[in-house]
Design a protein around this motif. Structure first.
Motif, short mmCIF file in Angstrom:
data_model
loop_
_atom_site.label_atom_id
_atom_site.label_comp_id
_atom_site.label_asym_id
_atom_site.label_seq_id
_atom_site.Cartn_x
_atom_site.Cartn_y
_atom_site.Cartn_z
N UNK A 224 -32.68 -23.19 -72.92
CA UNK A 224 -33.33 -22.79 -71.67
C UNK A 224 -32.53 -23.20 -70.45
N UNK A 225 -31.32 -23.68 -70.66
CA UNK A 225 -30.49 -24.16 -69.55
C UNK A 225 -30.04 -23.00 -68.68
N UNK A 226 -30.30 -23.11 -67.35
CA UNK A 226 -29.90 -22.05 -66.42
C UNK A 226 -28.68 -22.45 -65.60
N UNK A 227 -28.05 -23.54 -65.95
CA UNK A 227 -26.94 -24.08 -65.16
C UNK A 227 -25.81 -23.07 -65.04
N UNK A 228 -25.36 -22.85 -63.79
CA UNK A 228 -24.27 -21.90 -63.53
C UNK A 228 -23.00 -22.60 -63.05
N UNK A 229 -23.15 -23.77 -62.45
CA UNK A 229 -21.99 -24.50 -61.92
C UNK A 229 -22.08 -25.96 -62.32
N UNK A 230 -20.98 -26.50 -62.88
CA UNK A 230 -20.95 -27.89 -63.34
C UNK A 230 -19.66 -28.54 -62.90
N UNK A 231 -19.77 -29.73 -62.28
CA UNK A 231 -18.59 -30.53 -61.94
C UNK A 231 -18.80 -31.96 -62.41
N UNK A 247 -24.92 -19.70 -69.74
CA UNK A 247 -25.02 -19.17 -68.38
C UNK A 247 -23.99 -19.78 -67.43
N UNK A 248 -23.22 -20.75 -67.91
CA UNK A 248 -22.29 -21.46 -67.04
C UNK A 248 -21.15 -20.53 -66.60
N UNK A 249 -20.95 -20.45 -65.27
CA UNK A 249 -19.91 -19.58 -64.71
C UNK A 249 -18.75 -20.39 -64.13
N UNK A 250 -19.03 -21.59 -63.61
CA UNK A 250 -18.02 -22.41 -62.95
C UNK A 250 -17.99 -23.80 -63.56
N UNK A 251 -16.80 -24.25 -63.94
CA UNK A 251 -16.63 -25.59 -64.51
C UNK A 251 -15.47 -26.29 -63.83
N UNK A 262 -14.75 -26.07 -75.34
CA UNK A 262 -14.75 -24.97 -74.38
C UNK A 262 -15.28 -23.66 -74.98
N UNK A 263 -15.27 -23.57 -76.30
CA UNK A 263 -15.73 -22.32 -76.90
C UNK A 263 -17.22 -22.07 -76.69
N UNK A 269 -16.17 -17.98 -65.54
CA UNK A 269 -15.27 -17.16 -64.72
C UNK A 269 -14.38 -18.00 -63.81
N UNK A 270 -14.75 -19.28 -63.59
CA UNK A 270 -13.96 -20.17 -62.72
C UNK A 270 -13.75 -21.50 -63.43
N UNK A 271 -12.50 -21.92 -63.54
CA UNK A 271 -12.18 -23.18 -64.21
C UNK A 271 -11.21 -23.99 -63.35
N UNK A 272 -11.58 -25.25 -63.08
CA UNK A 272 -10.69 -26.20 -62.41
C UNK A 272 -10.56 -27.41 -63.32
#
Length: 458
Positions: A224-231, A247-251, A262-263, A269-272
């Motif tokens: 149920x995790x809706x997280x889209x951005x994680x730092x 749902x994660x788009x940015x890491x 990572x799989x 879509x964004x990786x730093x």
């Protein structure tokens, strides 16, 4: 304005109308409009409008966002008094003033809910009673976006400072919270507390944790995790990071070299990844990137340039990548060429923007200029190189880009490194003589390739 609207929207009395002279049109606006206007101002400035007239006395208290950022004030004190015996006294008095100000606003705030609460200041464990009060206020008011940034001012405190520890359970706060964004910087937070936030915040979309020393095993997972951005950045004791977030788009991960699955983040879509404290291993870059064929933005820190050059052919095809940002540690014994990037460019046919930040220790010369591989890049339109010193290494890369990018619209060359941007010394050259030489050589490139307004020299 909810249930408070009737109280604020009472008809204007004759006395109030007298106070509102003919030139004051703003005060005749509705309460909703006035609150919207004040929401665009810093909360301290918005509160001063209560002095204008009775009409304005309580309007500021209905602003849905409370933002307290005193970092610029501390920087001014540091720059003016650095090295003097008065520095600590100035800082301590400013802390007392800042804490009293936040307490004042928290105690007066009348609304049952708040959209955003943000505090940026140099605070630590010794201020726990006041910070606990703010945390309790935030969760009781059902805040949606929360940021606690207690960043240390460099040069004033030792690295091993005592951090404030966030422990909402000890404050008797509700388990279910409507958070959509949580940002914690220079705040200690345990694995259990972070897991509780993820489990009990069904609307959480953005999570950022920087400099926490108590994070060890982080688990970001759940159907149920809706997280889209994680730092997760610069948490020195981190040992594992479990990711299972579809749902994660940015890491963004800057930290110890650990195995990350990572799989299990298929839609990223964004990786730093990596910074100067924690550079990613060169031997694993290619394998890491194979998990993200749909990646659109990539930011990397490269410390082992020779290792990356040896693995250059392992850079995978990234047909969707549109932005690439690289920070390169440019010491004279490591950085002898950047032309390996031609292989990376070739593997990114949709690349639209390329940014390179060079962190020089001492520029390297003493060899002849080389030419990169003959390729034609059809999509690259924007290039920015900071830390440009016009030596062989960065000049030959510029020439390669100018010759290969046939759709180039803008190229920015800046002698100052990116880490100065936004700081008090942004517009001051690190080495004025070197910067002057770099700008003169950049002008030569401008005329040689007939770039005109396309080349911007900072």
């Amino acid at each position: 304005m909810g249930r408070f609207e009737p109280e604020l929207n009472q008809s204007t009395s004759k006395k109030q109308k007298i106070e509102l002279d003919a030139g004051d049109r703003i005060s005749y606006l509705s309460d909703d409009v006035l609150v919207s206007i004040l929401s665009c101002l810093p909360i301290k400035v918005a509160a001063t409008t209560s002095l204008l007239s009775r009409r304005w006395r309580m309007v500021w208290t209905f602003v849905p966002r409370l933002e307290f950022d005193g970092s610029s004030t501390l920087l001014k004190i540091r720059n003016r008094t650095y090295g003097s015996m008065r520095t600590d006294k100035f800082i301590d008095s400013e802390k007392v003033r800042f804490i009293n100000m936040v307490n004042h606003f928290v105690e007066l705030y009348p609304l049952p809910c708040i959209e955003e609460f943000r505090v940026c200041f140099d605070l630590n464990r010794s201020h726990k009673p006041d910070i606990d009060k703010w945390v309790k206020f935030v969760f009781e008011k059902k805040a949606k976006r929360v940021e606690l940034d207690f960043a240390r001012l460099i040069g004033l405190y030792p690295l091993k400072r005592s951090l404030y520890t966030l422990c909402p359970l000890s404050l008797g706060l509700p388990s279910s919270i409507p958070l959509t964004s949580l940002v914690l910087k220079w705040v200690d937070v345990s694995d259990q507390v972070l897991d509780n936030f993820l489990s009990n915040s069904p609307f959480l979309e953005c999570l950022c944790v920087q400099r926490s020393r108590t994070l060890v095993h982080v688990r970001v997972a759940g159907p149920s995790l809706h997280l889209k951005s994680l730092e997760i950045s610069r948490c020195p004791n981190l040992r594992s990071l479990q990711l299972h977030a579809t749902n994660l788009l940015t890491l963004k991960y800057f930290g110890p070299q650990i195995e990350i699955p990572f799989e299990n983040v298929p839609n990223l879509t964004t990786l730093s990844i990596g910074d100067y404290l924690y550079p990613p291993p060169a031997c694993k870059l290619g394998r890491i990137l194979t998990f993200f064929p749909q990646l659109q933005k990539l930011a990397l820190y490269i410390d082992d340039v020779k290792g990356v050059r040896r693995k250059r052919r392992e850079f995978p095809l990234m047909s969707q990548l549109k932005q690439m940002e690289l920070c390169v540690s440019a010491s004279d014994w490591i950085l002898d060429s950047l032309l390996f990037l031609s292989y990376w460019m070739n593997a990114c046919p949709s690349l639209h923007r390329f940014a390179l930040d060079l962190m020089w220790e001492s520029p390297r010369g003493g060899r002849k200029m080389e030419k990169g591989r003959r390729i034609v890049h059809h999509s690259l339109k924007e290039v920015e190189i900071t830390g440009f010193v016009a030596e062989i290494v960065d000049t030959e890369l510029c020439m390669f880009l100018m010759e290969s990018a046939i759709a180039l619209e803008k190229i920015v060359l800046n002698p100052n490194p990116l880490r100065r941007k936004g700081g008090p010394f942004e517009n001051k050259d690190i080495n004025p003589n070197r910067a002057l030489t770099a700008r003169m050589r950049a002008q030569h490139l401008k005329f040689k390739y007939n770039l005109g307004d396309k080349l911007v020299i900072m």
